[in-house]
Motif scaffolding. Sequence first.
Motif, PDB file in Angstrom:
ATOM      1  N   LEU A   1      -0.425  69.993  41.349  1.00  0.00           N
ATOM      2  CA  LEU A   1       1.009  70.888  40.468  1.00  0.00           C
ATOM      3  C   LEU A   1       1.817  71.170  40.587  1.00  0.00           C
ATOM      4  O   LEU A   1       3.526  70.378  40.336  1.00  0.00           O
ATOM      5  CB  LEU A   1       0.525  71.909  39.198  1.00  0.00           C
ATOM      6  CG  LEU A   1      -1.074  72.029  38.146  1.00  0.00           C
ATOM      7  CD1 LEU A   1      -1.050  73.774  37.812  1.00  0.00           C
ATOM      8  CD2 LEU A   1      -0.782  71.145  37.605  1.00  0.00           C
ATOM      9  N   LEU A   2       2.096  71.399  42.313  1.00  0.00           N
ATOM     10  CA  LEU A   2       3.130  71.971  42.432  1.00  0.00           C
ATOM     11  C   LEU A   2       3.907  70.720  43.329  1.00  0.00           C
ATOM     12  O   LEU A   2       5.396  70.057  43.062  1.00  0.00           O
ATOM     13  CB  LEU A   2       3.040  72.491  43.881  1.00  0.00           C
ATOM     14  CG  LEU A   2       2.325  74.500  43.403  1.00  0.00           C
ATOM     15  CD1 LEU A   2       2.272  74.719  44.815  1.00  0.00           C
ATOM     16  CD2 LEU A   2       3.600  74.747  42.609  1.00  0.00           C
ATOM     17  N   TRP A   3       2.963  69.781  43.851  1.00  0.00           N
ATOM     18  CA  TRP A   3       4.078  68.001  44.046  1.00  0.00           C
ATOM     19  C   TRP A   3       3.966  67.416  43.372  1.00  0.00           C
ATOM     20  O   TRP A   3       5.186  66.305  43.263  1.00  0.00           O
ATOM     21  CB  TRP A   3       3.105  67.551  45.039  1.00  0.00           C
ATOM     22  CG  TRP A   3       2.700  68.144  46.413  1.00  0.00           C
ATOM     23  CD1 TRP A   3       1.165  68.464  47.122  1.00  0.00           C
ATOM     24  CD2 TRP A   3       3.857  68.342  47.597  1.00  0.00           C
ATOM     25  NE1 TRP A   3       1.778  70.125  48.096  1.00  0.00           N
ATOM     26  CE2 TRP A   3       3.564  69.050  48.215  1.00  0.00           C
ATOM     27  CE3 TRP A   3       5.112  68.292  47.592  1.00  0.00           C
ATOM     28  CZ2 TRP A   3       4.069  69.540  49.114  1.00  0.00           C
ATOM     29  CZ3 TRP A   3       6.136  68.608  49.274  1.00  0.00           C
ATOM     30  CH2 TRP A   3       5.132  69.518  49.093  1.00  0.00           C
ATOM     31  N   LEU A   4       3.553  66.982  41.997  1.00  0.00           N
ATOM     32  CA  LEU A   4       3.932  66.534  41.165  1.00  0.00           C
ATOM     33  C   LEU A   4       5.145  66.739  40.138  1.00  0.00           C
ATOM     34  O   LEU A   4       6.345  66.261  39.947  1.00  0.00           O
ATOM     35  CB  LEU A   4       2.407  66.749  40.047  1.00  0.00           C
ATOM     36  CG  LEU A   4       1.845  65.231  40.238  1.00  0.00           C
ATOM     37  CD1 LEU A   4       0.505  65.277  39.482  1.00  0.00           C
ATOM     38  CD2 LEU A   4       1.748  63.851  40.961  1.00  0.00           C
TER      39      LEU A   4
ATOM     40  N   LYS B   1      13.376  71.276  42.146  1.00  0.00           N
ATOM     41  CA  LYS B   1      12.281  70.768  43.154  1.00  0.00           C
ATOM     42  C   LYS B   1      12.536  71.604  44.813  1.00  0.00           C
ATOM     43  O   LYS B   1      11.538  71.534  45.126  1.00  0.00           O
ATOM     44  CB  LYS B   1      13.561  69.848  43.806  1.00  0.00           C
ATOM     45  CG  LYS B   1      13.139  68.903  44.544  1.00  0.00           C
ATOM     46  CD  LYS B   1      13.625  67.441  44.818  1.00  0.00           C
ATOM     47  CE  LYS B   1      13.348  66.410  45.444  1.00  0.00           C
ATOM     48  NZ  LYS B   1      14.403  65.164  46.180  1.00  0.00           N
ATOM     49  N   MET B   2      13.469  72.359  44.773  1.00  0.00           N
ATOM     50  CA  MET B   2      13.372  72.747  45.940  1.00  0.00           C
ATOM     51  C   MET B   2      12.406  74.138  46.267  1.00  0.00           C
ATOM     52  O   MET B   2      11.583  74.179  47.101  1.00  0.00           O
ATOM     53  CB  MET B   2      14.630  73.804  46.768  1.00  0.00           C
ATOM     54  CG  MET B   2      15.436  72.122  47.212  1.00  0.00           C
ATOM     55  SD  MET B   2      15.526  71.584  48.837  1.00  0.00           S
ATOM     56  CE  MET B   2      14.713  69.809  47.433  1.00  0.00           C
ATOM     57  N   GLY B   3      12.477  74.904  45.055  1.00  0.00           N
ATOM     58  CA  GLY B   3      11.605  75.973  44.785  1.00  0.00           C
ATOM     59  C   GLY B   3       9.813  75.296  45.072  1.00  0.00           C
ATOM     60  O   GLY B   3       9.072  75.747  45.671  1.00  0.00           O
ATOM     61  N   LEU B   4       9.901  74.125  44.492  1.00  0.00           N
ATOM     62  CA  LEU B   4       8.258  73.694  44.227  1.00  0.00           C
ATOM     63  C   LEU B   4       7.674  72.849  45.255  1.00  0.00           C
ATOM     64  O   LEU B   4       6.598  73.353  46.228  1.00  0.00           O
ATOM     65  CB  LEU B   4       8.525  71.916  43.050  1.00  0.00           C
ATOM     66  CG  LEU B   4       8.573  72.991  42.012  1.00  0.00           C
ATOM     67  CD1 LEU B   4       8.424  71.797  40.629  1.00  0.00           C
ATOM     68  CD2 LEU B   4       6.779  73.952  41.285  1.00  0.00           C
TER      69      LEU B   4
ATOM     70  N   ALA C   1       9.132  57.513  51.243  1.00  0.00           N
ATOM     71  CA  ALA C   1       8.711  59.369  51.538  1.00  0.00           C
ATOM     72  C   ALA C   1       7.861  59.700  50.924  1.00  0.00           C
ATOM     73  O   ALA C   1       6.768  60.121  50.789  1.00  0.00           O
ATOM     74  CB  ALA C   1       9.445  59.775  53.104  1.00  0.00           C
ATOM     75  N   ILE C   2       8.402  59.565  49.409  1.00  0.00           N
ATOM     76  CA  ILE C   2       7.908  60.487  48.631  1.00  0.00           C
ATOM     77  C   ILE C   2       6.646  58.948  48.020  1.00  0.00           C
ATOM     78  O   ILE C   2       5.944  60.128  48.094  1.00  0.00           O
ATOM     79  CB  ILE C   2       9.103  60.830  47.497  1.00  0.00           C
ATOM     80  CG1 ILE C   2      10.395  61.298  47.931  1.00  0.00           C
ATOM     81  CG2 ILE C   2       7.961  61.106  46.380  1.00  0.00           C
ATOM     82  CD1 ILE C   2      11.049  61.625  47.055  1.00  0.00           C
ATOM     83  N   GLY C   3       6.767  58.445  48.056  1.00  0.00           N
ATOM     84  CA  GLY C   3       5.412  57.950  47.411  1.00  0.00           C
ATOM     85  C   GLY C   3       4.635  57.892  49.082  1.00  0.00           C
ATOM     86  O   GLY C   3       2.972  58.391  48.291  1.00  0.00           O
ATOM     87  N   LEU C   4       4.730  58.087  49.630  1.00  0.00           N
ATOM     88  CA  LEU C   4       3.580  58.087  50.847  1.00  0.00           C
ATOM     89  C   LEU C   4       3.362  59.763  50.645  1.00  0.00           C
ATOM     90  O   LEU C   4       1.888  59.840  50.912  1.00  0.00           O
ATOM     91  CB  LEU C   4       4.370  58.056  52.732  1.00  0.00           C
ATOM     92  CG  LEU C   4       3.064  57.885  53.708  1.00  0.00           C
ATOM     93  CD1 LEU C   4       2.433  57.420  53.480  1.00  0.00           C
ATOM     94  CD2 LEU C   4       4.206  57.848  54.365  1.00  0.00           C
ATOM     95  N   LEU C   5       3.946  60.951  50.575  1.00  0.00           N
ATOM     96  CA  LEU C   5       3.361  61.933  49.947  1.00  0.00           C
ATOM     97  C   LEU C   5       2.573  62.010  49.352  1.00  0.00           C
ATOM     98  O   LEU C   5       1.709  61.987  49.330  1.00  0.00           O
ATOM     99  CB  LEU C   5       4.415  63.293  50.396  1.00  0.00           C
ATOM    100  CG  LEU C   5       4.446  63.841  49.919  1.00  0.00           C
ATOM    101  CD1 LEU C   5       3.366  65.118  50.365  1.00  0.00           C
ATOM    102  CD2 LEU C   5       6.042  65.047  49.392  1.00  0.00           C
ATOM    103  N   ILE C   6       3.047  61.504  47.874  1.00  0.00           N
ATOM    104  CA  ILE C   6       2.685  61.688  46.583  1.00  0.00           C
ATOM    105  C   ILE C   6       1.203  60.704  46.353  1.00  0.00           C
ATOM    106  O   ILE C   6      -0.215  61.417  46.385  1.00  0.00           O
ATOM    107  CB  ILE C   6       3.038  61.096  45.302  1.00  0.00           C
ATOM    108  CG1 ILE C   6       4.350  62.008  45.111  1.00  0.00           C
ATOM    109  CG2 ILE C   6       2.120  61.016  43.982  1.00  0.00           C
ATOM    110  CD1 ILE C   6       4.169  63.051  45.159  1.00  0.00           C
ATOM    111  N   GLY C   7       1.174  59.457  47.022  1.00  0.00           N
ATOM    112  CA  GLY C   7       0.289  58.730  47.010  1.00  0.00           C
ATOM    113  C   GLY C   7      -0.489  59.069  48.178  1.00  0.00           C
ATOM    114  O   GLY C   7      -1.713  59.050  47.961  1.00  0.00           O
ATOM    115  N   SER C   8      -1.045  60.244  48.982  1.00  0.00           N
ATOM    116  CA  SER C   8      -1.931  60.723  50.122  1.00  0.00           C
ATOM    117  C   SER C   8      -2.373  61.860  49.365  1.00  0.00           C
ATOM    118  O   SER C   8      -3.318  61.564  49.365  1.00  0.00           O
ATOM    119  CB  SER C   8      -1.064  60.819  51.581  1.00  0.00           C
ATOM    120  OG  SER C   8      -0.749  59.971  51.950  1.00  0.00           O
ATOM    121  N   ILE C   9      -1.539  62.653  48.708  1.00  0.00           N
ATOM    122  CA  ILE C   9      -2.007  64.096  48.795  1.00  0.00           C
ATOM    123  C   ILE C   9      -2.700  64.018  46.776  1.00  0.00           C
ATOM    124  O   ILE C   9      -3.296  65.324  46.947  1.00  0.00           O
ATOM    125  CB  ILE C   9      -0.921  65.037  48.040  1.00  0.00           C
ATOM    126  CG1 ILE C   9      -1.542  66.743  48.969  1.00  0.00           C
ATOM    127  CG2 ILE C   9      -0.120  65.156  47.015  1.00  0.00           C
ATOM    128  CD1 ILE C   9      -1.984  66.875  49.625  1.00  0.00           C
TER     129      ILE C   9
END
Length: 161
Positions: free
Chosen positions: A146-149, A104-107, A38-46
């Motif tokens: 910056l936030l997602w990475l 992580k939760m804050g970001l 799921a993280i890969g899907l998020l990062i790979g799209s954003i």
Amino acid sequence: MPELLRLALEQLEALPPALWLRQSGTLYLLVNAAHIGAIGLLIGSIVPLDLRLLGVLKPGPLALLAPVLARTAAVGLGLAVLTGAILFSVRPQEYLQNPAFLAKMGLLGAGALNAWLARRGRAWAGVVQGNLPSGAMRLHAGASLLLWLGCLVAGRWIGFL
């Protein structure tokens, strides 16, 4: 830790999904793999979307790419939050004492808020209609990157603390 919070976390740890994950290494592995996917899907799209909004990538028409990549990132975020909550239930008290988890939760919260604000403005509507990204949209894209990475790095950091 306040007593009420400690009791709530103990109840969370006693829920069936948390018990199943603690009792089955295979189930934990599968939920963890789903979280990473799921993280890969998020990062790979954003990341491609943000880079395209910033003008770094020019692979195709933004009006076609932006809505698809944004929806795919949203699905990835939803799945990551769901699987992450299940994983959190296994050791919530330990996670809440981990500075990397808190970061992580804050970001994650800041990234989600930034995405929500970006998609509500006129700048996003303009992008979807084929206009060039405005300065405000590029600012959202830079912050998003910056936030997602940062969220990704903080998530990997959790296991090292």
